[in-house]
Design a protein around this motif. Sequence first.
Motif, PDB file in Angstrom:
ATOM      1  N   ALA A 213       0.993  -1.585  -0.171  1.00  0.00           N
ATOM      2  CA  ALA A 213       0.158  -0.405   0.193  1.00  0.00           C
ATOM      3  C   ALA A 213       0.909   1.371  -0.159  1.00  0.00           C
ATOM      4  O   ALA A 213       1.745   1.534   1.032  1.00  0.00           O
ATOM      5  N   THR A 214       0.441   2.040  -0.691  1.00  0.00           N
ATOM      6  CA  THR A 214       0.885   3.575  -1.062  1.00  0.00           C
ATOM      7  C   THR A 214       0.458   4.753  -0.638  1.00  0.00           C
ATOM      8  O   THR A 214      -0.776   4.645  -0.547  1.00  0.00           O
ATOM      9  N   TYR A 215       0.786   5.930  -0.178  1.00  0.00           N
ATOM     10  CA  TYR A 215       0.254   6.750   0.279  1.00  0.00           C
ATOM     11  C   TYR A 215       0.699   8.395  -0.784  1.00  0.00           C
ATOM     12  O   TYR A 215       0.829   8.871  -0.613  1.00  0.00           O
ATOM     13  N   GLY A 216       0.125   7.855  -1.756  1.00  0.00           N
ATOM     14  CA  GLY A 216      -0.056   8.462  -2.692  1.00  0.00           C
ATOM     15  C   GLY A 216      -0.762  10.060  -2.759  1.00  0.00           C
ATOM     16  O   GLY A 216      -2.071   9.328  -2.062  1.00  0.00           O
ATOM     17  N   GLU A 217      -0.800  11.480  -2.974  1.00  0.00           N
ATOM     18  CA  GLU A 217      -1.520  12.226  -2.817  1.00  0.00           C
ATOM     19  C   GLU A 217      -3.048  12.605  -3.188  1.00  0.00           C
ATOM     20  O   GLU A 217      -3.544  12.750  -4.020  1.00  0.00           O
ATOM     21  N   GLU A 218      -2.154  11.734  -5.032  1.00  0.00           N
ATOM     22  CA  GLU A 218      -2.438  12.132  -6.073  1.00  0.00           C
ATOM     23  C   GLU A 218      -2.795  10.885  -6.850  1.00  0.00           C
ATOM     24  O   GLU A 218      -1.642   9.764  -6.341  1.00  0.00           O
ATOM     25  N   GLU A 219      -2.901  10.308  -7.866  1.00  0.00           N
ATOM     26  CA  GLU A 219      -3.468   9.378  -8.747  1.00  0.00           C
ATOM     27  C   GLU A 219      -2.166   9.352  -8.960  1.00  0.00           C
ATOM     28  O   GLU A 219      -1.408   8.087  -9.496  1.00  0.00           O
TER      29      GLU A 219
END
Length: 373
Positions: free
Chosen positions: A48-54
């Motif tokens: 799982a990653t916490y990317g703020e945007e797609e």
Amino acid sequence: MCPGSVEAAAAAGAPGEGKSVCVMDAAGPLGHALVDRLLRRGYTVHAATYGEEEDDAGEEEAALVEHLARTGGEAHAHRLKVFRADPFDYHAIADAVRGCAGVFCMFKTPDDQAHCDEVTVETEVRAAHNVLEACAQTDAMERVVFTSSVTAVVWGSDAKDEDRLVADEKCWSDLAFCRKFKVCHVPLASDDTIKSLQFAHTVDAFTPAGSVVDSLDRRPELTFSLALLQLWHALAKTLSEKTAWALAMDRGVDMVAINAGLPTAPGLTAAHPYLKGAPDMYDAGVLVTVDVDFLADAHVAAYESPTAYGRYLCFDNAVCRPEDAVKLGQMLSPSAPCSPPSDELKVIPQRIQNKKINKLMLEFASGVYGELD
């Protein structure tokens, strides 16, 4: 392949076969190394990653896949499931954790001090709360390995007291100290430490360009006497770990914490927020680093060893001598000209110990291979 490594252990069998584990946040060198090791050991991995945007999430997934291709881990990629999570979105975190027997909970701190602030603290604390709550609601959960930091251990009003006790797993950084001393005077005694650390001959390497310190008069008597000592990193790691422990004990979750030194991997620079106050850590004998591969191995050992418990200070290098400081400085700024350490820089007694993690790693290796030579 070294005898005590998790790669060697994987060759002896597949301890993770049939089990799913979650690595959150899987971005960054530690996340990549840990996902690679877990896949090799037979686990199905929820990355799982916490990317703020797609776009951010897509880039992080691509970076992870590229890492696996580079290390040969792509052969196990059929057991990799990628999720996009959000520290403030409990349901997205719960989706990633669902069905997992273990969770490796880490938060990739911003690489630049300029981006580490109150928001970072709030985000890390919220992430810790949501992840532990999701784990408590997962029936299959066996253990959570929580990645914290040495900065959650060593900061306090006695940080530079020569008579202070050696830091160990029972120590906690003083939250009031971290809050109160965000702005302070760096003692002139640290001048040679700063110079020998090779970060710079000014305070530039400890403060982002354009900051208050960056605008100070560059006169020699001011260069090292004034600096911003923003302990946001220590505050974030201490508060998030305390939050995780509180929930783990309240909800009955089996948790182990890894308090890591400065993780060393390609791309590390002197702007890393862990290094805020590095001269003071050096003078206190608690400036330590850890190779990211050793750190990943330690996480696996903490999860798989039935005897693992509590907190583990995890480092494999203590920066206590002038030559150690120069070596670290060269790693942080490889293009900077090399100069010898100051003759006035003292050798500092090491005042932090890692006996507990070394014992765990030895027991872990012994459990796989029998008695080690």
